[in-house]
Design a protein around this motif. Sequence first.
Motif, PDB file in Angstrom:
ATOM      1  N   ILE A 241       0.766  -1.164   0.082  1.00 11.42           N
ATOM      2  CA  ILE A 241      -0.186  -0.016  -0.044  1.00 11.42           C
ATOM      3  C   ILE A 241       0.813   1.251  -0.121  1.00 11.42           C
ATOM      4  O   ILE A 241       1.871   1.411   0.912  1.00 11.42           O
ATOM      5  N   ASN A 242       0.423   2.018  -0.948  1.00 13.19           N
ATOM      6  CA  ASN A 242       1.354   3.536  -0.973  1.00 13.19           C
ATOM      7  C   ASN A 242       0.386   4.405  -0.303  1.00 13.19           C
ATOM      8  O   ASN A 242      -0.583   4.539  -0.442  1.00 13.19           O
ATOM      9  N   LEU A 243       1.119   5.039   0.816  1.00 13.16           N
ATOM     10  CA  LEU A 243       0.275   5.890   1.697  1.00 13.16           C
ATOM     11  C   LEU A 243      -0.070   7.030   0.944  1.00 13.16           C
ATOM     12  O   LEU A 243      -0.778   7.963   1.422  1.00 13.16           O
ATOM     13  N   GLU A 244       0.398   7.526  -0.346  1.00 20.06           N
ATOM     14  CA  GLU A 244       0.071   8.570  -1.188  1.00 20.06           C
ATOM     15  C   GLU A 244      -1.293   8.203  -1.785  1.00 20.06           C
ATOM     16  O   GLU A 244      -1.829   9.236  -2.624  1.00 20.06           O
ATOM     17  N   ARG A 245      -1.734   6.885  -1.581  1.00 17.79           N
ATOM     18  CA  ARG A 245      -2.898   6.706  -2.310  1.00 17.79           C
ATOM     19  C   ARG A 245      -2.940   6.505  -3.737  1.00 17.79           C
ATOM     20  O   ARG A 245      -3.950   6.738  -4.588  1.00 17.79           O
ATOM     21  N   THR A 246      -1.829   6.152  -4.324  1.00 17.48           N
ATOM     22  CA  THR A 246      -1.818   5.901  -5.727  1.00 17.48           C
ATOM     23  C   THR A 246      -1.954   4.334  -6.006  1.00 17.48           C
ATOM     24  O   THR A 246      -2.204   3.714  -5.053  1.00 17.48           O
ATOM     25  N   GLU A 247      -2.172   3.997  -7.235  1.00 21.57           N
ATOM     26  CA  GLU A 247      -2.735   2.854  -7.533  1.00 21.57           C
ATOM     27  C   GLU A 247      -1.633   1.546  -7.107  1.00 21.57           C
ATOM     28  O   GLU A 247      -0.482   1.675  -7.210  1.00 21.57           O
ATOM     29  N   PRO A 248      -2.112   0.602  -6.658  1.00 30.24           N
ATOM     30  CA  PRO A 248      -1.386  -0.795  -6.182  1.00 30.24           C
ATOM     31  C   PRO A 248      -1.136  -1.441  -7.752  1.00 30.24           C
ATOM     32  O   PRO A 248      -1.609  -1.076  -8.397  1.00 30.24           O
ATOM     33  N   ARG A 249       0.261  -1.905  -7.641  1.00 26.25           N
ATOM     34  CA  ARG A 249       0.908  -2.755  -8.660  1.00 26.25           C
ATOM     35  C   ARG A 249       0.187  -3.893  -8.970  1.00 26.25           C
ATOM     36  O   ARG A 249      -0.021  -4.806  -8.007  1.00 26.25           O
ATOM     37  N   MET A 250      -0.564  -4.011 -10.135  1.00 24.62           N
ATOM     38  CA  MET A 250      -1.182  -5.286 -10.260  1.00 24.62           C
ATOM     39  C   MET A 250      -1.004  -6.109 -11.672  1.00 24.62           C
ATOM     40  O   MET A 250      -0.240  -5.265 -12.536  1.00 24.62           O
ATOM     41  N   PHE A 251      -1.345  -7.332 -11.737  1.00 23.67           N
ATOM     42  CA  PHE A 251      -1.018  -8.094 -12.709  1.00 23.67           C
ATOM     43  C   PHE A 251      -2.300  -8.964 -13.104  1.00 23.67           C
ATOM     44  O   PHE A 251      -3.114  -9.282 -12.321  1.00 23.67           O
ATOM     45  N   ASN A 252      -2.506  -9.430 -14.577  1.00 25.73           N
ATOM     46  CA  ASN A 252      -3.592 -10.206 -14.997  1.00 25.73           C
ATOM     47  C   ASN A 252      -3.244 -11.575 -14.826  1.00 25.73           C
ATOM     48  O   ASN A 252      -1.969 -11.964 -14.685  1.00 25.73           O
ATOM     49  N   ALA A 253      -4.057 -12.591 -15.263  1.00 22.76           N
ATOM     50  CA  ALA A 253      -3.851 -13.897 -15.241  1.00 22.76           C
ATOM     51  C   ALA A 253      -2.574 -14.567 -16.298  1.00 22.76           C
ATOM     52  O   ALA A 253      -2.269 -15.613 -16.266  1.00 22.76           O
ATOM     53  N   ALA A 254      -2.287 -13.309 -17.261  1.00 19.36           N
ATOM     54  CA  ALA A 254      -1.410 -13.714 -18.397  1.00 19.36           C
ATOM     55  C   ALA A 254       0.059 -13.093 -17.771  1.00 19.36           C
ATOM     56  O   ALA A 254       0.969 -13.025 -18.431  1.00 19.36           O
ATOM     57  N   LEU A 255       0.032 -12.665 -16.417  1.00 18.79           N
ATOM     58  CA  LEU A 255       1.342 -12.065 -15.855  1.00 18.79           C
ATOM     59  C   LEU A 255       1.639 -10.902 -16.576  1.00 18.79           C
ATOM     60  O   LEU A 255       2.809 -10.252 -16.421  1.00 18.79           O
ATOM     61  N   GLU A 256       0.716 -10.171 -17.217  1.00 19.70           N
ATOM     62  CA  GLU A 256       0.878  -8.576 -17.566  1.00 19.70           C
ATOM     63  C   GLU A 256       0.398  -7.534 -16.856  1.00 19.70           C
ATOM     64  O   GLU A 256      -0.421  -7.616 -15.971  1.00 19.70           O
TER      65      GLU A 256
END
Length: 280
Positions: A241-256
């Motif tokens: 979690i970024n305390l500045e409320r920026t987007e979390p780093r995410m990936f899809n099922a194809a690892l993109e």
Amino acid sequence: MDKILPHVRRKQMFQLLAEHGPLSRRGLKACLYPPIEQRRLYEVIKRLLSGGLIVKRHYKSLGKDAQYYQLTQQPEQLEKVAKVLGVNFGELRQPHFSRIEMFHSETCAVWKELLKHLFPEARILREHEFYGDEQVSKLLLARGEDNETRPDLLIIAKSKVAYGSVTVAVEIEKNPKSRVRLLRKLIKYATQSRLDGIIYVCEDTSLSDRLLNIYNSRVLDGALRIKHYGNNFFLFTDGTINLERTEPRMFNAALEPVSLINWITKLLNIEARSRRDAKF
């Protein structure tokens, strides 16, 4: 950034503790926005403790630093909190919270506050808020209690292109679960619900690897409802979690890598039958 006045921080603290129950300093710091300095957080907590408006609970079995803060349940002091929040005194009555729930409940609180910030027009609901909500029951195709296959959070937003809503489930997975249980949940979400997507917040890579393996090998081929955008029905993140409320780093099922905001925007702007992985 403008300085946040003490009475504003006090009200923010009351609102968070009223909505989520006990939170640690770590949880409060992650939930308070704009961000608060550690020194300021200590000062706010000290004032509220000395005024008897919050109480500190120490769960020794969770570690020496496992201190959580909760709204007082003393009637006279709780009346003061209710007046600040402009609510009925009875709404602030809270049940006993067991130590087993603490870590998971706090993580759910942090994610709800982050999602409220990122998607202010959406409804963000925690599991205890599902009960009696007819819309949620229809979206999850819930039968009776069905507790084991209820997500930790739901994001519900009005579709931009169709009647009804876009709904995304969020699962906070802090501890390893059996393959059978994970498979049952994934099948439920992909084939036996009206969900438009799922997000798994995983504490470690071994858990995310297990989920991806189950989803890709045991769920996706049989999930006709969402197969046309199957790689982008499922997202996962490590939970940082970024305390500045920026987007979390995410990936899809194809690892993109995936932008959460862009992903939600696509779901809102593409009718379900027209979604394709290539459009994401």
